[in-house]
Structure formats: C-alpha cells, structure tokens
Scaffold this motif. Structure first.
Motif, mmCIF file in Angstrom:
data_model
loop_
_atom_site.group_PDB
_atom_site.id
_atom_site.type_symbol
_atom_site.label_atom_id
_atom_site.label_comp_id
_atom_site.label_asym_id
_atom_site.label_seq_id
_atom_site.Cartn_x
_atom_site.Cartn_y
_atom_site.Cartn_z
ATOM 1 N N ASP A 8 0.837 -1.189 0.000
ATOM 2 C CA ASP A 8 0.000 0.000 0.000
ATOM 3 C C ASP A 8 0.880 1.251 0.000
ATOM 4 N N GLU A 9 0.481 2.255 -0.784
ATOM 5 C CA GLU A 9 1.294 3.469 -0.870
ATOM 6 C C GLU A 9 1.439 4.166 0.477
ATOM 7 N N SER A 10 0.443 4.039 1.341
ATOM 8 C CA SER A 10 0.548 4.690 2.655
ATOM 9 C C SER A 10 1.656 4.050 3.485
ATOM 10 N N VAL A 11 1.829 2.739 3.353
ATOM 11 C CA VAL A 11 2.891 2.043 4.069
ATOM 12 C C VAL A 11 4.248 2.459 3.510
ATOM 13 N N LEU A 12 4.349 2.509 2.188
ATOM 14 C CA LEU A 12 5.607 2.922 1.553
ATOM 15 C C LEU A 12 5.962 4.358 1.926
ATOM 16 N N ALA A 13 4.980 5.242 1.884
ATOM 17 C CA ALA A 13 5.229 6.651 2.205
ATOM 18 C C ALA A 13 5.622 6.812 3.670
ATOM 19 N N ASP A 14 4.969 6.059 4.544
ATOM 20 C CA ASP A 14 5.292 6.135 5.966
ATOM 21 C C ASP A 14 6.724 5.658 6.216
ATOM 22 N N GLU A 60 -12.001 18.257 0.922
ATOM 23 C CA GLU A 60 -11.502 16.987 1.470
ATOM 24 C C GLU A 60 -10.171 16.634 0.809
ATOM 25 N N ILE A 61 -9.233 16.181 1.599
ATOM 26 C CA ILE A 61 -7.890 15.842 1.107
ATOM 27 C C ILE A 61 -7.934 14.556 0.290
ATOM 28 N N ASP A 62 -7.290 14.591 -0.884
ATOM 29 C CA ASP A 62 -7.134 13.398 -1.719
ATOM 30 C C ASP A 62 -5.845 12.701 -1.264
ATOM 31 N N VAL A 63 -6.002 11.782 -0.319
ATOM 32 C CA VAL A 63 -4.852 11.113 0.305
ATOM 33 C C VAL A 63 -4.056 10.328 -0.727
ATOM 34 N N ASP A 64 -4.737 9.578 -1.585
ATOM 35 C CA ASP A 64 -4.039 8.753 -2.578
ATOM 36 C C ASP A 64 -3.179 9.601 -3.515
ATOM 37 N N LYS A 65 -3.744 10.696 -4.000
ATOM 38 C CA LYS A 65 -3.004 11.569 -4.911
ATOM 39 C C LYS A 65 -1.786 12.177 -4.207
ATOM 40 N N THR A 66 -1.953 12.550 -2.949
ATOM 41 C CA THR A 66 -0.865 13.158 -2.190
ATOM 42 C C THR A 66 0.252 12.158 -1.924
ATOM 43 N N LEU A 67 -0.117 10.940 -1.512
ATOM 44 C CA LEU A 67 0.887 9.902 -1.272
ATOM 45 C C LEU A 67 1.628 9.563 -2.556
ATOM 46 N N HIS A 68 0.881 9.470 -3.641
ATOM 47 C CA HIS A 68 1.491 9.161 -4.933
ATOM 48 C C HIS A 68 2.488 10.257 -5.322
ATOM 49 N N TYR A 69 2.132 11.509 -5.091
ATOM 50 C CA TYR A 69 3.022 12.633 -5.386
ATOM 51 C C TYR A 69 4.305 12.542 -4.552
ATOM 52 N N PHE A 70 4.164 12.253 -3.264
ATOM 53 C CA PHE A 70 5.316 12.136 -2.367
ATOM 54 C C PHE A 70 6.265 11.041 -2.843
ATOM 55 N N LEU A 71 5.727 9.866 -3.160
ATOM 56 C CA LEU A 71 6.548 8.742 -3.618
ATOM 57 C C LEU A 71 7.174 9.031 -4.983
ATOM 58 N N ARG A 72 6.401 9.627 -5.880
ATOM 59 C CA ARG A 72 6.923 9.942 -7.212
ATOM 60 C C ARG A 72 8.071 10.951 -7.120
ATOM 61 N N THR A 73 7.930 11.923 -6.230
ATOM 62 C CA THR A 73 8.990 12.921 -6.043
ATOM 63 C C THR A 73 10.276 12.246 -5.587
ATOM 64 N N TYR A 74 10.152 11.297 -4.666
ATOM 65 C CA TYR A 74 11.334 10.541 -4.214
ATOM 66 C C TYR A 74 11.916 9.731 -5.367
ATOM 67 N N ARG A 75 11.060 9.015 -6.085
ATOM 68 C CA ARG A 75 11.527 8.133 -7.163
ATOM 69 C C ARG A 75 12.186 8.901 -8.297
#
Length: 132
Positions: A8-14, A60-75
């Motif tokens: 799950d992206e939330s686990v990866l981001a965490d 309302e916050i789009d959690v999935d989009k935000t997590l995806h952005y965080f991970l993509r920025t790292y990658r």
C-alpha cells in the motif's frame, strides 16, 4: 525498488518518511515546500495536499493523490541520491565477497552446469558397467 501493487502506498510513504527523518535528510521539506519536518505521515499528507492542491470537492484531502506525489517525487530523485537500506561494513563486505569472488550463476549458466553434471553421472554409470 518496490512495485506499487505489492504494498500500500501509505505504508511505503510512511516508511520513506521514517527513513528520511532517521537519516536526518530533511531536504524533503524544502523540495515539497513544507515548513518543517514531521514524523507523522498523516501530518505530511495534510500539509502537502494543501501545497499541491490535492483536494476533492468540499476541501476533502485526496490522500491517494498526495501519497502518490510524495513517492513519485522521491523516485524521480528530487530528494537527492539516497539509499534507504541499513548498510554496515560487515554486510557490505559479505556482499562483495559473495558477488565478486563467487559471482552467482545466471539461470542459463545454472542449467548448463546441471546438464553437465547429469552427463558426467551418466558417463560414470556407463563406465562402471563397462559399457564404454
């Protein structure tokens, strides 16, 4: 190095946030445009979602989009060149010893070795029966 569909992206981001903070690599704040580092992935999501406009109807916050952005920025390497693995001298020495002194066989090389051993056993068996 983990495929998106495995965890799950939330686990990866965490985990990524944990490792960045643990390594004291706080440049992610400047890259993401947030004021200060945080250990809480939910706090990061709240701050980052507002910065990148990842909001749904009603604010309302789009959690999935935000997590995806965080991970993509790292990658994309925007946090810098980082290794998230725990590396100590002993594990590095072991890696080089096993991979340089005795490099692992490829799948095809393994099959060739197996066939050659099987051929040798057949020859030994034939010799023992005085067929050759």
């Amino acid at each position: 190095g983990i495929k998106d569909n495995i965890a799950d992206e939330s686990v990866l981001a965490d985990y990524l946030l944990f490792r960045l903070n643990r390594m004291d690599h706080l440049d992610y704040c400047a890259v993401l445009g947030i004021d200060e580092p945080t250990d809480d992935v939910n706090t990061l999501v709240e701050r980052l979602a507002k910065k990148i406009g990842a909001l749904r109807h009603g604010g309302e916050i789009d959690v999935d989009k935000t997590l995806h952005y965080f991970l993509r920025t790292y990658r994309q390497g925007l946090f810098g060149r980082l290794c998230l693995d725990d590396l100590d001298e002993k594990s590095i020495a072991h890696h080089f010893k096993t991979n340089l002194e005795e490099p692992p066989l490829s799948k095809n090389q393994g099959k060739k070795v197996k066939r050659a051993a099987q051929r040798q056993r057949s020859l030994d068996k034939a010799r023992s029966k005085n067929l050759i």
